[in-house]
Design a protein around this motif. Structure first.
Motif, mmCIF file in Angstrom:
data_model
loop_
_atom_site.group_PDB
_atom_site.id
_atom_site.type_symbol
_atom_site.label_atom_id
_atom_site.label_comp_id
_atom_site.label_asym_id
_atom_site.label_seq_id
_atom_site.Cartn_x
_atom_site.Cartn_y
_atom_site.Cartn_z
ATOM 1 N N ALA A 193 0.842 -1.195 0.000
ATOM 2 C CA ALA A 193 0.000 0.000 0.000
ATOM 3 C C ALA A 193 0.879 1.247 0.000
ATOM 4 C CB ALA A 193 -0.912 -0.017 1.218
ATOM 5 N N SER A 194 0.450 2.241 -0.743
ATOM 6 C CA SER A 194 1.204 3.494 -0.768
ATOM 7 C C SER A 194 1.090 4.176 0.591
ATOM 8 C CB SER A 194 0.664 4.403 -1.873
ATOM 9 O OG SER A 194 -0.714 4.666 -1.666
ATOM 10 N N PRO A 195 2.082 4.973 0.973
ATOM 11 C CA PRO A 195 2.024 5.653 2.268
ATOM 12 C C PRO A 195 0.819 6.580 2.360
ATOM 13 C CG PRO A 195 4.220 5.791 1.296
ATOM 14 C CD PRO A 195 3.326 5.258 0.237
ATOM 15 N N PHE A 196 0.283 6.703 3.559
ATOM 16 C CA PHE A 196 -0.791 7.656 3.815
ATOM 17 C C PHE A 196 -0.128 9.012 4.038
ATOM 18 C CE2 PHE A 196 -4.372 9.637 5.921
ATOM 19 C CZ PHE A 196 -5.468 9.046 5.298
ATOM 20 N N THR A 197 -0.402 9.974 3.184
ATOM 21 C CA THR A 197 0.341 11.226 3.133
ATOM 22 C C THR A 197 -0.403 12.373 3.803
ATOM 23 O OG1 THR A 197 -0.661 11.931 1.057
ATOM 24 C CG2 THR A 197 1.281 10.465 0.910
ATOM 25 N N PRO A 198 0.272 13.519 4.018
ATOM 26 C CA PRO A 198 -0.427 14.709 4.508
ATOM 27 C C PRO A 198 -1.586 15.130 3.602
ATOM 28 C CG PRO A 198 1.931 14.995 4.781
ATOM 29 C CD PRO A 198 1.743 13.725 3.995
ATOM 30 N N ASP B 34 -10.679 9.909 -4.907
ATOM 31 C CA ASP B 34 -9.478 10.024 -4.067
ATOM 32 C C ASP B 34 -9.870 10.313 -2.621
ATOM 33 O OD1 ASP B 34 -7.723 9.646 -6.216
ATOM 34 O OD2 ASP B 34 -7.683 11.786 -6.694
ATOM 35 N N MET B 35 -10.849 11.210 -2.444
ATOM 36 C CA MET B 35 -11.270 11.585 -1.102
ATOM 37 C C MET B 35 -11.929 10.397 -0.395
ATOM 38 S SD MET B 35 -13.301 15.035 0.058
ATOM 39 C CE MET B 35 -14.861 14.632 -0.717
ATOM 40 N N ARG B 36 -12.748 9.668 -1.120
ATOM 41 C CA ARG B 36 -13.390 8.494 -0.527
ATOM 42 C C ARG B 36 -12.362 7.426 -0.148
ATOM 43 N NH1 ARG B 36 -18.311 8.161 -4.921
ATOM 44 N NH2 ARG B 36 -19.687 9.717 -3.934
ATOM 45 N N GLU B 37 -11.379 7.222 -1.009
ATOM 46 C CA GLU B 37 -10.363 6.221 -0.731
ATOM 47 C C GLU B 37 -9.512 6.613 0.475
ATOM 48 O OE1 GLU B 37 -7.855 2.832 -1.049
ATOM 49 O OE2 GLU B 37 -9.931 3.304 -1.559
ATOM 50 N N ALA B 38 -9.174 7.893 0.573
ATOM 51 C CA ALA B 38 -8.405 8.352 1.735
ATOM 52 C C ALA B 38 -9.195 8.123 3.012
ATOM 53 C CB ALA B 38 -8.059 9.838 1.580
ATOM 54 N N ASN B 39 -10.481 8.408 2.976
ATOM 55 C CA ASN B 39 -11.312 8.202 4.161
ATOM 56 C C ASN B 39 -11.444 6.719 4.497
ATOM 57 O OD1 ASN B 39 -13.191 9.533 6.164
ATOM 58 N ND2 ASN B 39 -14.594 8.073 5.248
ATOM 59 N N ARG B 40 -11.555 5.872 3.469
ATOM 60 C CA ARG B 40 -11.634 4.425 3.704
ATOM 61 C C ARG B 40 -10.372 3.920 4.391
ATOM 62 N NH1 ARG B 40 -9.675 -0.055 2.271
ATOM 63 N NH2 ARG B 40 -8.222 0.897 0.806
ATOM 64 N N ARG B 41 -9.224 4.364 3.905
ATOM 65 C CA ARG B 41 -7.959 3.925 4.496
ATOM 66 C C ARG B 41 -7.802 4.467 5.918
ATOM 67 N NH1 ARG B 41 -3.090 5.250 0.701
ATOM 68 N NH2 ARG B 41 -2.033 4.043 2.325
ATOM 69 N N TRP B 42 -8.253 5.695 6.144
ATOM 70 C CA TRP B 42 -8.184 6.289 7.478
ATOM 71 C C TRP B 42 -9.016 5.464 8.466
ATOM 72 C CZ3 TRP B 42 -5.563 9.711 10.294
ATOM 73 C CH2 TRP B 42 -6.152 10.247 11.445
ATOM 74 N N GLN B 43 -10.237 5.133 8.065
ATOM 75 C CA GLN B 43 -11.094 4.343 8.947
ATOM 76 C C GLN B 43 -10.486 2.973 9.219
ATOM 77 O OE1 GLN B 43 -13.746 5.424 10.570
ATOM 78 N NE2 GLN B 43 -13.501 7.443 9.647
#
Length: 201
Positions: A10-15, A47-56
């Protein structure tokens, strides 16, 4: 038979991803502002949905790391670490810049045992803070919780509708100077909307 291709890490979770998480929670109240911010960042709704999915997924992982460790891994070293006292309790305030809002910082208050007490947006040290005086000054994204609470003291905390949301009840004058009973809603510490009582006191 060819071997199965190795699974890509998985790619790093970035700022940038973290900013999308902040925006995702704000979209419920201010979709227009979030849309503008998304275009500014050059990202898609997906992109926003995917970032939120990974955050959760990070938050609910069986071996989820501490909040402080998580933010350090995503945002890097804090811009500043400052001792803070809240009543009789001592803690540290860790601040990180948020490029989307240059005059704000993301603040995490950490207890001596390493537990995060609070995580939200605050005004950056040295930046000119908002000084609302009437209801007209309370525009979405213009003020933090502390700024509204100071401007219209005494403000009463209200229970938020989600872990990242806060509320304040207070009295503020309208454009004609008549005091009105208000309830402000904040997401990640940033003002989203203000409800006003239909009846004037």
């Amino acid at each position: 038979m060819d071997p199965m291709p190795a699974k890509r890490p998985a790619s790093p979770f970035t700022p940038l991803d973290f900013q999308l998480v902040l925006l995702r929670r704000m979209a419920d109240h201010n979709p227009g502002l979030v849309e503008d911010a998304r275009h500014e960042l050059g990202v898609s709704i997906a992109d926003m949905r995917e970032a939120n999915r990974r955050w959760q997924a990070m938050l609910h992982a069986p071996r989820s790391r501490s909040a402080t460790s998580r933010y350090r891994s995503i945002l890097g070293a804090p811009e500043s670490v400052t001792p803070r006292r809240i009543g009789d309790l001592s803690c540290e305030a860790l601040l990180w810049p948020v490029p989307l809002w240059p005059d704000l910082r993301f603040e995490v208050l950490v207890a001596p045992n390493g537990v995060a007490w609070n995580e939200w947006l605050v005004r950056a040290p040295g930046a000119a803070g908002a000084e609302p005086r009437t209801l007209d000054d309370l525009r979405p994204w213009s003020c933090t919780v502390d700024e509204v609470a100071r401007a219209f003291a005494p403000a009463r905390p209200l229970e938020g509708t989600a872990p990242t949301r806060w509320g304040l009840a207070f009295t503020a004058p309208d454009a004609s100077g008549v005091p009105r009973e208000c309830a402000a809603e904040f997401t990640w510490g940033l003002l989203q909307r203000v409800g006003v009582s239909a009846e004037r006191p």
